[in-house]
Design an enzyme around this catalytic site. Structure first.
Site, short mmCIF file in Angstrom:
data_model
loop_
_atom_site.label_atom_id
_atom_site.label_comp_id
_atom_site.label_asym_id
_atom_site.label_seq_id
_atom_site.Cartn_x
_atom_site.Cartn_y
_atom_site.Cartn_z
N LEU A 35 0.79 -1.14 0.01
CA LEU A 35 0.02 -0.05 -0.09
C LEU A 35 0.81 1.26 -0.10
O LEU A 35 1.84 1.30 0.84
CB LEU A 35 -0.94 -0.05 1.18
CG LEU A 35 -2.17 -0.85 1.34
CD1 LEU A 35 -2.74 -0.61 2.51
CD2 LEU A 35 -2.97 -0.73 0.08
N ASP A 36 0.35 2.21 -0.76
CA ASP A 36 1.28 3.47 -0.86
C ASP A 36 1.01 3.96 0.55
O ASP A 36 -0.06 4.00 1.20
CB ASP A 36 0.72 4.28 -1.84
CG ASP A 36 1.36 5.50 -2.49
OD1 ASP A 36 1.28 6.48 -1.52
OD2 ASP A 36 2.11 5.59 -3.03
N PRO A 37 1.83 4.88 1.03
CA PRO A 37 1.90 5.42 2.48
C PRO A 37 0.59 6.40 2.43
O PRO A 37 -0.06 6.41 3.58
CB PRO A 37 2.91 6.36 2.61
CG PRO A 37 4.02 5.70 1.82
CD PRO A 37 3.17 5.13 0.49
#
Length: 123
Positions: A11-13
């Site tokens: 997951l992207d931050p």
């Protein structure tokens, strides 16, 4: 005793969503299956601004007028990205190059050559 744990993706931050964690040998063997499933993304588009990361995580580097665009103009351009296309991964991505994630290099101001990758975008 659990010996293997793995996850199906990153997951992207700034993203929210589902991160599938597989626990145990039998489960970790299913990771490829989960990664191969279709995904749905939802987001907000801000016209007229460009950032190095293609999102709101880095400062705006360039602006352009956009108020002259109609909904039809935007929909016509968006349609060009539907189907099987080649996508140049941005420097701010988790794709690895020589063992380093591209976003790690980008944060240090390093840009490397990237090859376009085939992706499929459905509507």
């Amino acid at each position: 005793r659990i010996k293997k744990v793995g996850h199906a993706g990153t997951l992207d931050p700034q993203a929210s969503g589902l991160l599938i964690v597989c626990v145990g040998r039998a489960a970790t063997k299913t990771i490829d299956h989960f990664q191969g499933l279709d995904k749905v993304y939802r987001g907000t588009l801000k016209l007229g601004e460009e950032t190095a990361s293609y999102d709101a995580c880095t400062p705006v580097e360039r602006t352009a007028p956009w108020t002259h665009l109609t909904d039809d103009d935007i929909e016509r351009e968006a349609a060009r990205f539907v189907g099987d296309i080649l996508q140049l991964p941005p420097m701010y991505s988790a794709i690895k190059r020589r063992g380093k994630k591209l976003y790690e290099l980008a944060r240090k101001g390093i840009t490397v050559e990237r090859e376009p990758r085939p992706v499929r975008v459905d509507t």
